[in-house]
Design an enzyme around this catalytic site. Structure first.
Site, mmCIF file in Angstrom:
data_model
loop_
_atom_site.group_PDB
_atom_site.id
_atom_site.type_symbol
_atom_site.label_atom_id
_atom_site.label_comp_id
_atom_site.label_asym_id
_atom_site.label_seq_id
_atom_site.Cartn_x
_atom_site.Cartn_y
_atom_site.Cartn_z
ATOM 1 N N SER A 680 0.791 -1.225 0.000
ATOM 2 C CA SER A 680 0.000 0.000 0.000
ATOM 3 C C SER A 680 0.826 1.279 0.000
ATOM 4 O O SER A 680 0.284 2.361 -0.119
ATOM 5 C CB SER A 680 -0.976 -0.005 1.179
ATOM 6 O OG SER A 680 -0.284 0.225 2.367
ATOM 7 N N LYS A 723 -6.361 3.840 8.924
ATOM 8 C CA LYS A 723 -5.400 4.734 8.271
ATOM 9 C C LYS A 723 -5.902 6.173 8.289
ATOM 10 O O LYS A 723 -5.148 7.109 8.563
ATOM 11 C CB LYS A 723 -5.168 4.279 6.829
ATOM 12 C CG LYS A 723 -4.327 3.026 6.744
ATOM 13 C CD LYS A 723 -4.210 2.558 5.315
ATOM 14 C CE LYS A 723 -3.250 1.398 5.204
ATOM 15 N NZ LYS A 723 -3.223 0.848 3.856
#
Ligand code: ADP
Length: 774
Positions: A680, A723
């Site tokens: 990611s 996140k």
């Protein structure tokens, strides 16, 4: 031909008791009776020749002439030793047979006139017959010697070399232990072949007798082994125990009572009865005794019959879950649904509840609440670090230090057959050469098999089908698919600052105050204090560290109160450092100045979300590409994909064509000791590299997450909620998220998203204008 008789001779006679001397044989004798000693002395005075004959009745001290056998032996006294008590020990050698004719005198000793008895000649006997007879005599004696084991090798050799039937039979008879009457018959037999035949018959009889005797002795000994020996040994042990004053009898009878009371299944009752018998036989000081007792106690303490009544009231269950936990609406809802289905569906294929989420988010405490709601006993079994099948299923009793596995230990702890067992940290279970614990666990969880679970130590079937198993795990990554298959997974996510605040106020603080014996009027917390405690002293998805900080404050307050420093206290964000020390985590850096080659990424860890800044340096060189900061292989590949993308678009970015040949690129992610992996960070690395290569600065208020393809496409990522929460805490204003994650964005609570600009991106072409400083 008739016996040729010799002329009668006169000799002193010594009567023998129970013995017969054969010609060609030696014999030692003790002569004690005065009459006999007199006779012997008379012989010794002359030529040491004496006539020996047996008396018919051995008990008679002074036999009369008629009580003596007529046939005896003429013997030579080879040695004579006079003993101090008047006895004379002699060694005599048999010379020939003789028959008494007349007894000349009886006193002071016997004096007899006798004639020699000669053997009947056997001239007409066939040599074959004689040979056969000789051979059977040798064999019979060999057998006899074999059974008796007391003849020397020379004796046997001498016998084998003798081929005169008369002499052989005399030698054999002198060695064998025949009865006196039989020996007398042999002495009187003048037909040598017949005499040998009789000797062989007597030897055979003797051999058979010895064998029979042995058999009987063995049988008697065996009988003794089985019954008496055991009895004698047990009596001996009892005696020793009494001596040591450590009798186990009380224990044994107490166990016996408990076994009856426990109403065990037949298999268990029989097994324990056997163990008790073993225990009785053991000495109390033997280490085996302790082991046997441990075993018996373990089996007795298992809940064979005890059960609690289930509370199936779902309204009540809901109430309890709400009482114990703040928020977690979805989790509670799914648990109630699960319980509802469980009540109606067939029990056997019911899935096992698995609570999934980062540490401290309330998995354990939710499971505890479920147990409370159902009215079941609660037991926690930690699977963290379990590597060995024996941890689950126990060690065999032969193993030193053996004990039951964790499942049986859990049942023992529960004390009921239907507890709720929490299998904590199921994803931390490993496996090694000692067997796969996951396979054993699967058997435990399988409704088709777990009614007959067999622990290696207990060695009895135990029914686990009434147990409600609940697992917890941080991630599903390390779990075997077969196990995941059996699970009904309910996810618990990261808490927001607001949720943490609510949990602290409503649950953690009251719980800790209560634990420390502090009233809520004595120690107060301002909202600012709670927020600051969560923000500057913890970094976690859950509230476990926060709870610890609160406990620490309580402890300090209790000490202060005890010292008389204060009676009440209000903790605020300003005096918090007094309790917790300096801030562990820095206040979120306000995004600084835009910089070249530094870009903010977002990561997901077991402790929740985090931001990470990716740094890139470029320098003239030979096109080396370096990656540092404990990066995993997926992250490295992701960096290479980014380079490939940049090379393909060098013209657009206005980078000189051969940068990959004459420029060294170094990518570093700080916090070098913490391993990092995952795809990611792809777009973040690409952005940082383009920034470094073009000299355009990156907007410091932007963070991003997304996987990159070599064509620059942005692919979706996981853990978005955590996140975004981390980005917000770090003071980020704009977050670039993969377009394909948009659906998830809608589900993220507004409290988290508030004040953040979320920009969906499909391609690097969307990323760069948002991130690079114009
Ligand atoms: P986990 O098992 O997920 O690691 P725990 O169940 O041990 O976490 O939770 C840690 C602490 O936080 C416990 O004291 C628990 O009661 C508390 N806690 C966690 N979530 C909540 C919640 N939603 N409401 C109330 N207390 C909570």
């Amino acid at each position: 031909m008739a016996n040729k008789r010799s002329k009668p001779t006169t000799l002193p006679l010594v009567p023998l008791r129970g013995a017969i001397l054969f010609p060609n044989a030696l014999m030692s004798l003790e002569i004690g009776r005065p009459q006999s000693v007199e006779g012997l002395e008379a012989a010794l005075d002359k030529d040491s020749i004496v006539f020996l004959t047996s008396q018919r009745n051995i008990t008679t001290e002074e036999p009369l002439a008629e009580e003596l056998y007529e046939v005896g032996t003429v013997a030579k006294v080879r040695q004579a030793m006079r003993m101090p008590d008047g006895m004379v020990r002699i060694v005599v050698e048999g010379l020939r047979r003789g028959r008494i004719k007349t007894v000349v005198q009886q006193h002071p000793f016997f004096l007899v006139r006798f004639v020699n008895v000669l053997n009947k000649p056997n001239t007409d006997a066939k040599t074959d017959d004689v040979q056969a007879l000789l051979r059977s005599a040798w064999e019979a004696f060999e057998m006899y010697a074999d059974l008796q084991q007391r003849f020397s090798h020379e004796t046997l050799l001498n016998i084998k070399q003798c081929d005169d039937p008369g002499i052989l039979s005399d030698i054999l008879a002198s060695h064998a232990n025949f009865k006196t009457e039989n020996n007398q018959l042999l002495l009187e037999e003048t037909d040598t072949l017949l005499r040998l035949e009789k000797t062989v018959a007597l030897l055979d009889e003797e051999n058979a007798m010895i064998k029979l005797q042995r058999k009987i002795i063995d049988r008697v000994r065996l009988g003794m082994d089985k019954n008496q020996r055991e009895y004698f040994l047990r009596e001996q042990i009892k005696a020793i125990n009494t001596e040591l004053n450590e009798s186990d009898e009380n224990d044994v009878s107490s166990y016996r009572e408990q076994i009856v009371k426990a109403n065990l299944p037949a298999e268990a009752a029989e097994k324990l009865a056997r163990e008790l018998k073993r225990l009785e036989r053991m000495s109390s000081s033997s280490p085996e005794t302790a082991l046997a007792k441990d075993y018996i106690e373990c089996v007795l303490q298992l809940p064979w019959n005890e059960k609690t009544e289930d509370n199936n009231d779902l309204i009540n269950a809901e109430k309890i879950l709400n009482e114990d936990h703040y928020g977690l609406e979805k989790v509670k809802e799914r648990i109630i649904e699960f319980l509802a289905v469980r009540q109606t569906a067939k029990r056997k294929d019911a899935p096992v509840l698995c609570l999934l989420g980062p540490p401290g988010v309330g998995k354990t405490s939710v499971a505890k609440s479920v147990a409370r709601a159902l009215g079941r006993k609660y037991v926690r079994i930690s699977l963290g670090g379990v590597r060995d099948e024996a941890d689950i299923r126990g060690h065999r009793k032969t193993y030193i230090g053996s004990m039951p596995g964790r499942i049986i230990a859990g049942m023992r702890q529960a004390g009921t057959a239907n507890p709720l067992i929490l299998l904590d940290e199921a994803d931390k279970m490993g496996h090694d050469h000692r067997g796969n614990p996951a396979a054993a666990l699967l058997e435990v969880l399988d409704g088709e098999q777990n009614h007959a679970f067999r622990d290696h130590y207990v060695e009895l079937y135990f029914d686990l089908s009434d147990v409600m198993f609940v697992c917890t795990a941080n991630t599903l990554d390390n779990m075997p698919p077969a196990l995941i298959d059996r699970l009904e997974i309910i996810e618990l996510g990261t808490y927001t600052a607001v949720e943490k605040y609510e949990i602290a106020v409503n649950h953690l603080i009251p719980k800790q105050l209560d634990k420390h014996g502090v009233k809520k009027t004595q120690l107060k917390f301002t909202g600012g204090a709670i927020d600051a405690a969560a923000r500057f002293y913890t970094r976690e998805a859950g509230v476990r560290q926060l709870e610890r900080q609160i406990a620490k404050i309580c402890r300090k307050f209790v000490t202060m109160r005890a010292k008389g420093i204060c009676k009440t206290y209000t903790v605020t964000e300003y005096n918090l450092a007094k309790f917790l020390g300096v801030k562990k985590y820095k206040p979120n850096d306000k995004p600084g100045e835009p910089q070249v080659g530094i870009c903010r990424g977002l990561a997901w860890t077991a402790a929740g979300g985090d931001t990470l800044s990716i740094e890139v340096n470029t320098m003239p060189g030979t096109g080396k590409f370096e990656l540092t900061g404990s990066l995993g292989s997926v992250m490295k590949e992701s960096a290479h994909a980014a380079v490939s993308y940049i090379r393909s678009r060098y013209e657009t970015f206005k980078i000189h064509k051969n940068f990959y040949k004459d420029t060294d690129i170094h990518i570093h992610i700080p916090d070098g000791a913490v391993p990092k992996d995952g795809p990611s960070a792809g777009i973040t690395m690409a952005t940082a590299m383009i920034s470094a290569l073009t000299g355009r600065a990156v907007d410091a208020s932007v963070a991003m997450t997304g996987e990159i393809t070599i064509r620059g496409k942005v692919l979706p990522v996981g853990g978005l909620k955590e996140k975004i929460l981390a980005a917000k805490q770090a003071g980020i204003q704009k977050v670039l998220v993969p377009f394909e994650n948009e659906g998830e964005i809608g589900e993220i609570p507004a409290v988290i998203k508030d004040g953040l600009k979320l920009v969906p991106v499909r391609h690097m072409d969307d990323v760069l204008p948002e991130a690079l400083w114009k």
